[in-house]
Design a protein around this motif. Sequence first.
Motif, short mmCIF file in Angstrom:
data_model
loop_
_atom_site.label_atom_id
_atom_site.label_comp_id
_atom_site.label_asym_id
_atom_site.label_seq_id
_atom_site.Cartn_x
_atom_site.Cartn_y
_atom_site.Cartn_z
N SER A 82 0.83 -1.21 0.00
CA SER A 82 0.00 0.00 0.00
C SER A 82 0.86 1.26 0.00
O SER A 82 0.52 2.25 -0.66
N ALA A 83 1.99 1.22 0.74
CA ALA A 83 2.87 2.38 0.79
C ALA A 83 3.43 2.70 -0.59
O ALA A 83 3.51 3.88 -0.99
N CYS A 84 3.82 1.68 -1.34
CA CYS A 84 4.35 1.91 -2.69
C CYS A 84 3.29 2.52 -3.60
O CYS A 84 3.57 3.44 -4.37
N ILE A 85 2.08 1.99 -3.52
CA ILE A 85 1.00 2.51 -4.37
C ILE A 85 0.72 3.97 -4.04
O ILE A 85 0.44 4.78 -4.93
N GLN A 86 0.82 4.34 -2.78
CA GLN A 86 0.56 5.72 -2.38
C GLN A 86 1.71 6.65 -2.73
O GLN A 86 1.49 7.81 -3.10
N GLU A 87 2.95 6.17 -2.64
CA GLU A 87 4.11 7.05 -2.73
C GLU A 87 4.81 7.04 -4.08
O GLU A 87 5.50 8.01 -4.42
N ASP A 88 4.68 5.97 -4.85
CA ASP A 88 5.41 5.86 -6.11
C ASP A 88 4.45 6.01 -7.29
O ASP A 88 3.43 5.31 -7.37
N ARG A 89 4.76 6.91 -8.18
CA ARG A 89 3.86 7.20 -9.31
C ARG A 89 3.68 5.98 -10.20
O ARG A 89 2.56 5.67 -10.63
N GLY A 90 4.79 5.28 -10.50
CA GLY A 90 4.69 4.11 -11.37
C GLY A 90 3.82 3.02 -10.77
O GLY A 90 2.99 2.41 -11.46
N ALA A 91 3.99 2.76 -9.47
CA ALA A 91 3.18 1.74 -8.80
C ALA A 91 1.71 2.17 -8.75
O ALA A 91 0.80 1.34 -8.90
N ARG A 92 1.48 3.46 -8.54
CA ARG A 92 0.10 3.96 -8.48
C ARG A 92 -0.59 3.81 -9.83
O ARG A 92 -1.76 3.41 -9.90
N ILE A 93 0.12 4.13 -10.90
CA ILE A 93 -0.46 3.98 -12.24
C ILE A 93 -0.77 2.51 -12.52
O ILE A 93 -1.83 2.17 -13.05
N ALA A 94 0.18 1.63 -12.15
CA ALA A 94 -0.04 0.20 -12.37
C ALA A 94 -1.27 -0.28 -11.59
O ALA A 94 -2.09 -1.05 -12.11
N ALA A 95 -1.42 0.18 -10.35
CA ALA A 95 -2.57 -0.22 -9.54
C ALA A 95 -3.87 0.30 -10.14
O ALA A 95 -4.89 -0.41 -10.16
N ASP A 96 -3.86 1.53 -10.64
CA ASP A 96 -5.06 2.10 -11.26
C ASP A 96 -5.44 1.30 -12.51
O ASP A 96 -6.63 1.05 -12.77
N GLU A 97 -4.44 0.91 -13.29
CA GLU A 97 -4.71 0.13 -14.51
C GLU A 97 -5.25 -1.25 -14.15
O GLU A 97 -6.13 -1.78 -14.85
N LEU A 98 -4.76 -1.83 -13.07
CA LEU A 98 -5.28 -3.12 -12.62
C LEU A 98 -6.73 -2.99 -12.18
O LEU A 98 -7.58 -3.84 -12.50
N GLU A 99 -7.02 -1.93 -11.45
CA GLU A 99 -8.39 -1.71 -11.00
C GLU A 99 -9.32 -1.49 -12.19
O GLU A 99 -10.46 -1.97 -12.21
N ALA A 100 -8.82 -0.77 -13.21
CA ALA A 100 -9.65 -0.47 -14.38
C ALA A 100 -10.04 -1.73 -15.14
O ALA A 100 -11.11 -1.79 -15.75
N CYS A 101 -9.17 -2.74 -15.10
CA CYS A 101 -9.49 -3.98 -15.81
C CYS A 101 -10.13 -5.01 -14.89
O CYS A 101 -10.29 -6.18 -15.27
#
Length: 672
Positions: free
Chosen positions: A411-430
């Motif tokens: 969760s910390a990576c998703i909140q703090e790192d832009r690349g991880a956050r984009i990857a998580a958003d793309e996973l949620e979108a699919c």
Amino acid sequence: MKSPEIIGFDTGAGIQRRRAAEVDEALSDLIIAAGAGAADLSLVAVGGYGRGELAPYSDVDLLVLHTNRSEEQISKGALRKLLYPLWDAGFQVGHAVVSPADAIARCKGDLHAATSILSARRVAGAPEPFEELMDRRARWMAKDRRSVARQITEGALERRARRAYAGWSLAPDLKEDIGGLRDLHAMGWLAGLSEQRTVPEEARRAGETLLSVREALHAEVPRRTERIRIDLQPRVARRMGLADPDGADALMERVHSSARTIEWTAEVFLRSVRRAIDEGPKRSGSSEILAEGIVLQDGAVVADPSTPADTEHGFALLKVLATCGKPVAESTAKWLKAALARVTWTPTARADLCRLLEGEHVEQALRMMDHLGLWPAILPEWQQIRGRAQHDPYHRYTIDGHLFRCTWGVSACIQEDRGARIAADELEACGQSLSPLFLAALLHDIGKGTGEDHSEAGERSARGALTRMGFDDVFIDQVGALIRHHLLLSDTATRRDIDDGHVIQGVVGKVGDPVLLRLLLILSQADGRATGPEAWTAWKASLVSDLYHRVLQVFETGSVSSVVSSTEVETMVEELRLSMEGGSDDIGCRIEPDPTGRQASISLALSDRPGTLARAAGVLALHRMSVLKAQAYTSSSGQAFQLFVVLTPPGSNWDRLRADLLAVHSSRLALE
């Protein structure tokens, strides 16, 4: 008194008490030998010496008490006769010449003096000064007991914000880290201030273990030290009779288990004392509903005692604890142990396990589960890694501590790192759930210690556990693939030439689809960050990100050629020039420090073969150089070219660096 050749886990404290008794006897003889000049003095042991905890390099803390004369009137010759023999014998003696009144006055403004005097005992000399000290101490405690207890409690809790946790650290400080002897002392001080509290017996036993290890540590290292460094652990293990090759592991499992016992009992003890200090005999009665049957009452999470003690309600409580970050009430902790003594997996229990792992305070909750002994029923496979050390220079935590940290880190990576956050958003979108990612973070190193490749053993172990829990095959396959490939991105990015199309295609083939790739990116970041700052540098993060985007582009375009960089003309010329300069086994090397002396460019030209980039990076690490940028190319003729931009530490020896780079690629220098 010298330490014996072999020290048992239950004998070290006795050795230290006997050593303290020997010093007592010596001081009794010395005060008699000092004659009339010391006849009315009282020698009082305080601090660790007062408790009888005298390791080989511990301080001998003394109060020299007087009642009817000033400090200036005390014969310096008498003091020399008392103290010089101890100094000559190698003891570190700390002493203060004071009256009982002055000793207590110091306690009012000095917490260290206050806690030291709580363990005061008369060693030798006149009884009257000591009796006066005890009388004044009793009156002072009656008046200031609450204030002193508050200072001790606040100091102990403040340490939790700045010290490492001994039960989870690979090289703990046996005294000052959380769960170390200092926490045991704090409980002892608070018990001494109260007639109603005692130090829990399990904490006392754990403290005996740490005292024994400390005795062995002092016996092996000819100086005062409290940190049991990784390089010292085999020697300390042998001193404690653990001569097998895995003796250091067995030693540290005992250390970690004992420190965790002290950590948990101290936390409960301190919380109880603070609540009593802040609120007095009455509770505030304030409460907040957190979930059905679960409330926050007086700062602690409380479950309705009428709630059935079963698996579903147990995991519901754990989910709340991981979300709110508040401590669990003692009565509710007992209820929770009963609820999860036997686990029955249902869809609700599985869902709450996944929500638990996503909680903001999941690391705290997972550690609490360890303290309460919940893991054997939830995940029997966990026992093989509990408190187990890791043997590499990058890890900071035990295996289970690292896994807890990594789970929180997702969760910390998703909140703090832009690349991880984009990857998580793309996973949620699919429509992809992140639950497999969190479970993979928790389980990715569970195969360590088996003697096999830990990724393969871990996948097998995780598949068995998840099948037993009742997860479906698709879910299990995702978790299994994440565990099997959790090192793929970081290892490939740092050890292979990612400008080589075959390397990129190999990663594409292993990953299989962009969904797993995105999950792997986040897991790689969380794993690296949980390992330690030297394992996850900005350079490594940039390499992993570069590799990830290249592989992702192949999934999106179907073409490898679009992601492989072409070598610029200047680079090709440089490669040829370096090749011609090769002075050792056809290896060319050029080092160019910049004018500021803070950075340098290092170029290498050599025949391409597996591991060349890793060997060069290893030499740079050996010379304590941080890599800011790295590029690697391979020509059609099989010639490899590497360029590093590094931060240079003071005093860098460029000739030695060049020699080591040439030697490592000529097999004259081994890094392992």
